[in-house]
Scaffold this motif. Sequence first.
Motif, PDB file in Angstrom:
ATOM      1  N   ALA A 215      43.336  47.295  57.447  1.00 56.32           N
ATOM      2  CA  ALA A 215      43.373  46.526  56.201  1.00 56.32           C
ATOM      3  C   ALA A 215      42.562  45.238  56.327  1.00 56.32           C
ATOM      4  CB  ALA A 215      44.807  46.205  55.817  1.00 56.32           C
ATOM      5  N   ILE A 216      42.537  44.639  57.513  1.00 53.86           N
ATOM      6  CA  ILE A 216      41.716  43.455  57.733  1.00 53.86           C
ATOM      7  C   ILE A 216      40.240  43.806  57.594  1.00 53.86           C
ATOM      8  CG2 ILE A 216      41.035  41.721  59.448  1.00 53.86           C
ATOM      9  CD1 ILE A 216      43.879  41.943  60.600  1.00 53.86           C
ATOM     10  N   LYS A 217      39.871  44.962  58.115  1.00 58.09           N
ATOM     11  CA  LYS A 217      38.469  45.365  58.111  1.00 58.09           C
ATOM     12  C   LYS A 217      37.995  45.744  56.723  1.00 58.09           C
ATOM     13  CE  LYS A 217      34.783  46.413  60.629  1.00 58.09           C
ATOM     14  NZ  LYS A 217      34.154  45.452  61.544  1.00 58.09           N
ATOM     15  N   ILE A 218      38.857  46.338  55.894  1.00 56.07           N
ATOM     16  CA  ILE A 218      38.398  46.938  54.632  1.00 56.07           C
ATOM     17  C   ILE A 218      37.771  45.947  53.645  1.00 56.07           C
ATOM     18  CG2 ILE A 218      39.203  48.211  52.587  1.00 56.07           C
ATOM     19  CD1 ILE A 218      41.094  49.747  54.448  1.00 56.07           C
ATOM     20  N   PRO A 219      38.319  44.788  53.285  1.00 58.72           N
ATOM     21  CA  PRO A 219      39.651  44.252  53.533  1.00 58.72           C
ATOM     22  C   PRO A 219      40.559  44.486  52.321  1.00 58.72           C
ATOM     23  CG  PRO A 219      38.231  42.501  52.772  1.00 58.72           C
ATOM     24  CD  PRO A 219      37.431  43.785  52.678  1.00 58.72           C
ATOM     25  N   SER A 301      34.569  41.587  43.852  1.00 62.32           N
ATOM     26  CA  SER A 301      34.471  42.917  43.264  1.00 62.32           C
ATOM     27  C   SER A 301      34.616  43.988  44.347  1.00 62.32           C
ATOM     28  CB  SER A 301      33.128  43.065  42.545  1.00 62.32           C
ATOM     29  OG  SER A 301      32.902  44.404  42.169  1.00 62.32           O
ATOM     30  N   SER A 302      34.044  43.743  45.515  1.00 65.54           N
ATOM     31  CA  SER A 302      34.162  44.698  46.619  1.00 65.54           C
ATOM     32  C   SER A 302      35.617  44.883  47.039  1.00 65.54           C
ATOM     33  CB  SER A 302      33.344  44.220  47.824  1.00 65.54           C
ATOM     34  OG  SER A 302      31.976  44.456  47.630  1.00 65.54           O
ATOM     35  N   ILE A 303      36.367  43.782  47.069  1.00 63.23           N
ATOM     36  CA  ILE A 303      37.787  43.882  47.433  1.00 63.23           C
ATOM     37  C   ILE A 303      38.513  44.800  46.454  1.00 63.23           C
ATOM     38  CG2 ILE A 303      39.947  42.577  47.624  1.00 63.23           C
ATOM     39  CD1 ILE A 303      38.227  40.182  48.552  1.00 63.23           C
ATOM     40  N   ALA A 304      38.223  44.652  45.169  1.00 62.62           N
ATOM     41  CA  ALA A 304      38.869  45.494  44.160  1.00 62.62           C
ATOM     42  C   ALA A 304      38.476  46.952  44.316  1.00 62.62           C
ATOM     43  CB  ALA A 304      38.502  44.986  42.764  1.00 62.62           C
ATOM     44  N   HIS A 305      37.197  47.218  44.507  1.00 60.13           N
ATOM     45  CA  HIS A 305      36.735  48.601  44.551  1.00 60.13           C
ATOM     46  C   HIS A 305      37.107  49.302  45.854  1.00 60.13           C
ATOM     47  CE1 HIS A 305      34.425  47.289  41.061  1.00 60.13           C
ATOM     48  NE2 HIS A 305      34.268  48.565  40.775  1.00 60.13           N
ATOM     49  N   MET A 306      37.221  48.572  46.943  1.00 56.93           N
ATOM     50  CA  MET A 306      37.684  49.192  48.187  1.00 56.93           C
ATOM     51  C   MET A 306      39.153  49.602  48.082  1.00 56.93           C
ATOM     52  SD  MET A 306      35.071  49.362  50.209  1.00 56.93           S
ATOM     53  CE  MET A 306      35.672  49.549  51.887  1.00 56.93           C
ATOM     54  N   ALA A 307      39.905  48.920  47.223  1.00 55.95           N
ATOM     55  CA  ALA A 307      41.318  49.285  47.037  1.00 55.95           C
ATOM     56  C   ALA A 307      41.455  50.672  46.413  1.00 55.95           C
ATOM     57  CB  ALA A 307      42.007  48.246  46.157  1.00 55.95           C
ATOM     58  N   TYR A 308      40.480  51.105  45.624  1.00 53.79           N
ATOM     59  CA  TYR A 308      40.544  52.442  45.047  1.00 53.79           C
ATOM     60  C   TYR A 308      40.506  53.512  46.147  1.00 53.79           C
ATOM     61  CZ  TYR A 308      39.055  49.787  40.906  1.00 53.79           C
ATOM     62  OH  TYR A 308      38.952  48.865  39.891  1.00 53.79           O
ATOM     63  N   ILE A 309      39.777  53.221  47.215  1.00 54.49           N
ATOM     64  CA  ILE A 309      39.722  54.174  48.332  1.00 54.49           C
ATOM     65  C   ILE A 309      41.092  54.274  48.989  1.00 54.49           C
ATOM     66  CG2 ILE A 309      38.579  54.728  50.514  1.00 54.49           C
ATOM     67  CD1 ILE A 309      36.202  53.029  49.543  1.00 54.49           C
ATOM     68  N   LEU A 310      41.785  53.149  49.131  1.00 56.88           N
ATOM     69  CA  LEU A 310      43.146  53.176  49.684  1.00 56.88           C
ATOM     70  C   LEU A 310      44.072  53.999  48.799  1.00 56.88           C
ATOM     71  CD1 LEU A 310      45.263  52.249  51.734  1.00 56.88           C
ATOM     72  CD2 LEU A 310      45.540  50.149  50.376  1.00 56.88           C
ATOM     73  N   LEU A 311      43.948  53.861  47.485  1.00 60.83           N
ATOM     74  CA  LEU A 311      44.773  54.657  46.562  1.00 60.83           C
ATOM     75  C   LEU A 311      44.515  56.141  46.753  1.00 60.83           C
ATOM     76  CD1 LEU A 311      46.669  54.849  44.069  1.00 60.83           C
ATOM     77  CD2 LEU A 311      44.602  54.708  42.650  1.00 60.83           C
TER      78      LEU A 311
END
Length: 494
Positions: A215-219, A301-311
Amino acid sequence: MLSALIWIPVIGGIIIGFLPEKQAEKARPLAFVFAGIILAFTFAIALQFDPNQSGLFLSESFSWLEQLGLTYSLGVDGLALPLIFLNSFLTFVAIYASSPKIARSRFYYALLLFLSAGTAGAFLAQNVLLFFLFYEVELIPLYFLIAIWGGTNRGYAATKFLLYTALSGALVLASFLGLVWLSGASSFDYEPLRSQMLPLGSQIILLIILLVGLAIKIPIFPFHTWLPDAHVEASTPISVLLAGVLLKLGTYGLLRFGVGLFPEAWAVLAPYLAIIAAISALFGALAAISQKDMKRVVAYSSIAHMAYILLAAATATSLSLVAAMAQMVSHGLISALLFLLVGVVGKKTGTRDVDTLRGLLNPERGLPIIGSLMILGVMASAGIPGMVGFITEFMVFRSAFNTFTIATLLCMVGTGLTAVYFLLMINRVFFGRLPQAFSDLPVVPWSDRIPAIVLAALIVILGLQPNWLVRWSEVETASLSQFHGEAVVSLESH
């Protein structure tokens, strides 16, 4: 051939680093040559790939430190290949986008090649301890690339990046060590570890440790604070690599090691991961709205869009996992395009402040082509149909909706907010009356436009023909989903 993706850039970096000072001008052309060779090898590997085959289609394995259970095991499958390609391609783009007159050019281009080697090694590693080594090695060149060639607060940003990501690596290593120790495995090789079924409680503890590290790396919120600072201070080519490729080491780890090594614990923690994904998506979007620096807008914006991958990873169905892989590539291309264009705006105007800039879309005295490409990039990020961002986000939301309905709806709100903060930025920066202070902007040469045009073309082509993207990972993600499903059935039976 797999080792070539690691050792050719290492050899290239050493050669460039030891060039005589009077031949420093050869550093950039040599870096181009080595990056081109890496890209050619990646194409050669892709040509051998059978999209209907599950498992590794190329592998290498040599004994290294048997007492530690460390082997030099490399392999490529449908999970690794798209990201290997992304790494090779964006490394070439970053070298092309670097200034021909950059200071300490030999050291700079050597570090870029070392960074490419470390990233490729992490994606190829089939031994978890080897993955950790490459995961840590890539931190060193990136630290120097920010600390030496960054902005005014580069020292602070580079140190913060190093501390956060070093902690990330320590947690990842702790999880791997715990898995091997508790399972009694004789090595850190990935495939044998997949067959080790620990008690559920132990799995959950080890998975939580691994997830915090990744999660730190993604972040993922709240471990994100290093990313905006790193992007703002990093030069444009480094931001391209950081957002386009290096963040994907974390999301790749979710699929390869989270779902692959702890399938039962993943099923238990999945609802919580979906909630965290929704929170991170909304936080990233809302934070982006309040930013004044164009780079910070794209960073949040990157933080938001990387969260979709976690979902998508939390859902762990065959559709959601292939959606996660597609979203990784999609975000890599779109974020690379946006950071390139923001870099051009900053270079030509001397500022990235959205309250200062106006009217840059002016066809005579502004930056009309850059503005047009920026509009295309933000439309792709906002999920406008016809571009790759739409189909990958649609796949994520479609696959997760039935399982995590509320979390998916919240993430969809985050997508709607993407249009808000990017439209605010576009409206302020590119529309309106061009101020007198920006009336004589330097012409953007075609050499600065070419990488952005190529990225924009890929975004549109893959949006119109998404099968060219998803076909690489369909079989492998289906196999991973089946493995996860069997573990869930076993868990329910007990």
